[in-house]
Design a protein around this motif. Structure first.
Motif, short mmCIF file in Angstrom:
data_model
loop_
_atom_site.label_atom_id
_atom_site.label_comp_id
_atom_site.label_asym_id
_atom_site.label_seq_id
_atom_site.Cartn_x
_atom_site.Cartn_y
_atom_site.Cartn_z
N LEU A 44 0.84 -1.20 0.00
CA LEU A 44 0.00 0.00 0.00
C LEU A 44 0.87 1.25 0.00
N GLN A 45 0.30 2.33 -0.53
CA GLN A 45 0.87 3.67 -0.39
C GLN A 45 -0.06 4.48 0.50
N VAL A 46 0.52 5.20 1.45
CA VAL A 46 -0.25 6.09 2.32
C VAL A 46 0.35 7.48 2.15
N ASP A 47 -0.45 8.40 1.62
CA ASP A 47 0.04 9.76 1.33
C ASP A 47 -0.82 10.78 2.06
N GLY A 48 -0.18 11.87 2.50
CA GLY A 48 -0.97 12.88 3.19
C GLY A 48 -0.15 14.02 3.73
N VAL A 49 -0.75 14.71 4.70
CA VAL A 49 -0.20 15.95 5.26
C VAL A 49 -0.19 15.84 6.78
N VAL A 50 0.92 16.26 7.39
CA VAL A 50 1.02 16.34 8.85
C VAL A 50 1.44 17.77 9.22
N ARG A 51 0.76 18.35 10.20
CA ARG A 51 1.11 19.69 10.66
C ARG A 51 1.02 19.72 12.18
N ASP A 52 2.04 20.27 12.80
CA ASP A 52 2.11 20.33 14.27
C ASP A 52 1.90 18.95 14.89
N GLY A 53 2.39 17.92 14.21
CA GLY A 53 2.30 16.56 14.72
C GLY A 53 0.95 15.90 14.56
N GLN A 54 0.01 16.55 13.88
CA GLN A 54 -1.34 16.00 13.70
C GLN A 54 -1.60 15.71 12.23
N LEU A 55 -2.20 14.55 11.96
CA LEU A 55 -2.57 14.24 10.59
C LEU A 55 -3.68 15.18 10.12
N CYS A 56 -3.44 15.83 8.99
CA CYS A 56 -4.47 16.71 8.40
C CYS A 56 -5.18 16.04 7.24
N ALA A 57 -4.49 15.14 6.58
CA ALA A 57 -5.07 14.44 5.43
C ALA A 57 -4.33 13.13 5.24
N LEU A 58 -5.07 12.11 4.79
CA LEU A 58 -4.47 10.80 4.57
C LEU A 58 -5.28 10.08 3.50
N ALA A 59 -4.57 9.49 2.53
CA ALA A 59 -5.21 8.71 1.47
C ALA A 59 -4.42 7.44 1.25
N VAL A 60 -5.12 6.35 1.01
CA VAL A 60 -4.48 5.04 0.83
C VAL A 60 -4.68 4.58 -0.62
N SER A 61 -3.60 4.12 -1.22
CA SER A 61 -3.64 3.51 -2.55
C SER A 61 -3.05 2.11 -2.45
N ARG A 62 -3.49 1.23 -3.34
CA ARG A 62 -2.92 -0.12 -3.42
C ARG A 62 -2.22 -0.28 -4.76
N TYR A 63 -0.97 -0.73 -4.72
CA TYR A 63 -0.26 -1.00 -5.96
C TYR A 63 -0.97 -2.09 -6.76
N LEU A 64 -0.89 -2.03 -8.08
CA LEU A 64 -1.43 -3.08 -8.94
C LEU A 64 -0.76 -4.41 -8.62
N GLN A 65 0.55 -4.36 -8.42
CA GLN A 65 1.33 -5.48 -7.92
C GLN A 65 2.38 -4.89 -6.99
N ASN A 66 2.84 -5.67 -6.00
CA ASN A 66 3.90 -5.17 -5.15
C ASN A 66 5.07 -4.70 -6.01
N LEU A 67 5.66 -3.58 -5.62
CA LEU A 67 6.60 -2.88 -6.50
C LEU A 67 7.81 -3.72 -6.87
N ILE A 68 8.20 -4.66 -6.03
CA ILE A 68 9.35 -5.50 -6.35
C ILE A 68 9.10 -6.30 -7.61
N ALA A 69 7.83 -6.45 -8.02
CA ALA A 69 7.49 -7.23 -9.21
C ALA A 69 7.97 -6.57 -10.50
N ILE A 70 8.38 -5.30 -10.44
CA ILE A 70 8.92 -4.67 -11.66
C ILE A 70 10.16 -5.41 -12.15
N LYS A 71 10.87 -6.08 -11.24
CA LYS A 71 12.10 -6.79 -11.62
C LYS A 71 11.81 -7.92 -12.60
N THR A 72 10.58 -8.42 -12.61
CA THR A 72 10.18 -9.47 -13.54
C THR A 72 9.13 -8.97 -14.53
#
Length: 403
Positions: free
Chosen positions: A192-220
């Motif tokens: 998974l990828q978790v992307d977002g914003v943190v300010r003053d130690g508090q989460l302001c935004a968070l979004a989760v994405s799932r890779y189509l395949q785990n990224l190590i699979a690019i090697k094959t």
């Protein structure tokens, strides 16, 4: 107007700093100068062969008679320049990410040690100086071997056993096998990828994405891409991601900025993989702009200079979004669809083909940021958009030829 020093060139970063009322000075490589000029930054450009090198940054500023005391903030949106930016910021007393946090955001072993010490699930790992030190015991596998401060899956290797290790050692004899290297326990689970914003130690935004395949699979030859997950359809996942991210950022001391965290979903828990203090690669940022109206580059700039975040309250639409890098086999391209061709595909809403006939396609199995182009698709459901992404990837490959 207040001034900010940006280390390294990344598309959109200087514009975002300018948009919050600061005049950017950019330390860039000569290779990036053309892109900076096309973006309208004829002034405030200082070249250095390696902006990640603090000595070169300081020398470049001195050569141009730039007073470092003029900068109110120093930062970067590039992974490899994080420590240089924080060190220069500390030297001049400007607003910047603390040096100890920048180091933890870069060095994968130090990062995992800090996160593990906070009680979070994380892969067991250790450091070796040369590839000759890889385990010979079959019980020591599978493992993932990578640079301590790598990026884009470059020089990352999945070793299933000692024969794989021998092949890697043979492929990198002598100094080519020198590290240090991180050797990590292989972790099962969807990445998974978790992307977002943190300010003053508090989460302001968070979004989760799932890779189509785990990224190590690019090697094959696996695809680089992902699907943005809607919170209402993944309550368990978003709760786990919020808890893991909050604790990990606290352990790393990353209290102000944006983050790109990766984790493995094992159902009953998320296992921490790694975390960066910059905007994600791929097209996650663009998907979040479309779906949520959230611009992570703008939020990175606001955090850099200390202005208030501007986090949208409601999603822009009810659609699902997915993206992928367009692939081509290594070699000279003789046939390839254009951007217009990709945009005519069903459900594709954004695309850019960056190569074409006469160009040489790189070996995309060596790094996740190498590509022929990329695109975003949208649909009524995650299942439909994921199918559309795979269909477009297959179509692009079948209409591409190299020699």
């Amino acid at each position: 107007m207040k001034k900010a020093l940006l280390i390294g060139w990344r598309s959109g970063a200087a514009q975002a700093v300018q948009a919050v009322g600061y005049a950017p000075t950019c330390i860039i490589t000569p290779a990036d100068k053309a892109a900076a000029l096309r973006a309208g930054f004829a002034d405030g450009l200082v070249t250095a062969s390696d902006p990640a090198d603090v000595e070169q940054v300081l020398a470049a500023l001195k050569r141009h008679n730039i007073d470092m005391a003029d900068f109110a903030a120093v930062g970067t949106n590039l992974e490899r320049c994080m420590v240089a930016a924080s060190t220069v910021g500390a030297l001049v007393g400007a607003r910047s990410i603390p040096v100890h946090t920048a180091v933890l955001l870069r060095d994968k072993i130090a990062q995992k040690a800090a996160v593990g010490a906070a009680g979070l699930p994380v892969a067991a790992c250790r450091v070796i100086d040369t590839l000759d030190e890889l385990p010979t015991d079959p019980d020591g596998y599978p493992v993932v071997v990578k640079p301590l401060a790598g990026e884009g899956t470059r020089e990352t290797h999945y070793l299933q056993g000692a024969p794989d290790a021998c092949r890697l050692v043979e492929a990198r004899p002598g100094n080519a096998g020198h590290g240090p290297w991180a050797v990590e326990e292989f972790i099962e689970g969807a990445e998974l990828q978790v992307d977002g914003v943190v300010r003053d130690g508090q989460l302001c935004a968070l979004a989760v994405s799932r890779y189509l395949q785990n990224l190590i699979a690019i090697k094959t030859g696996g695809p680089v891409g992902g699907v943005l997950l809607n919170p209402e359809d993944h309550l368990r996942l978003y709760e786990q991601a919020t808890d893991l991210t909050t604790a990990a950022l606290t352990a790393l001391g990353h209290t102000d900025g944006v983050f790109h965290l990766e984790a493995f979903d094992q159902g009953h828990r998320l296992v921490f993989s790694e975390c960066a203090g910059r905007v994600s690669g791929g097209l996650v940022r663009e998907m979040l702009v479309r779906k949520l109206g959230l611009d992570l580059t703008a939020e990175w700039a606001r955090a850099l200079v200390g202005t208030k975040p501007e986090i949208p309250v409601e999603p822009q639409d009810d659609l699902s979004y997915g993206f992928a890098n367009l692939a081509a086999s290594p070699g000279e391209i003789i046939l390839m669809p254009t951007t217009a061709d990709v945009l005519r595909r069903d459900l594709v809403v954004e695309a850019a083909v960056e190569l074409g006939p006469g160009h040489t396609a790189p070996d995309q199995t060596t790094a996740s940021n190498l590509r022929a182009g990329r695109f975003i698709a949208s649909a009524e459901s995650e299942k439909t958009v994921e199918a559309a992404v795979h269909d477009t990837l297959a179509w692009f490959t079948s209409h591409t030829a190299v020699k």
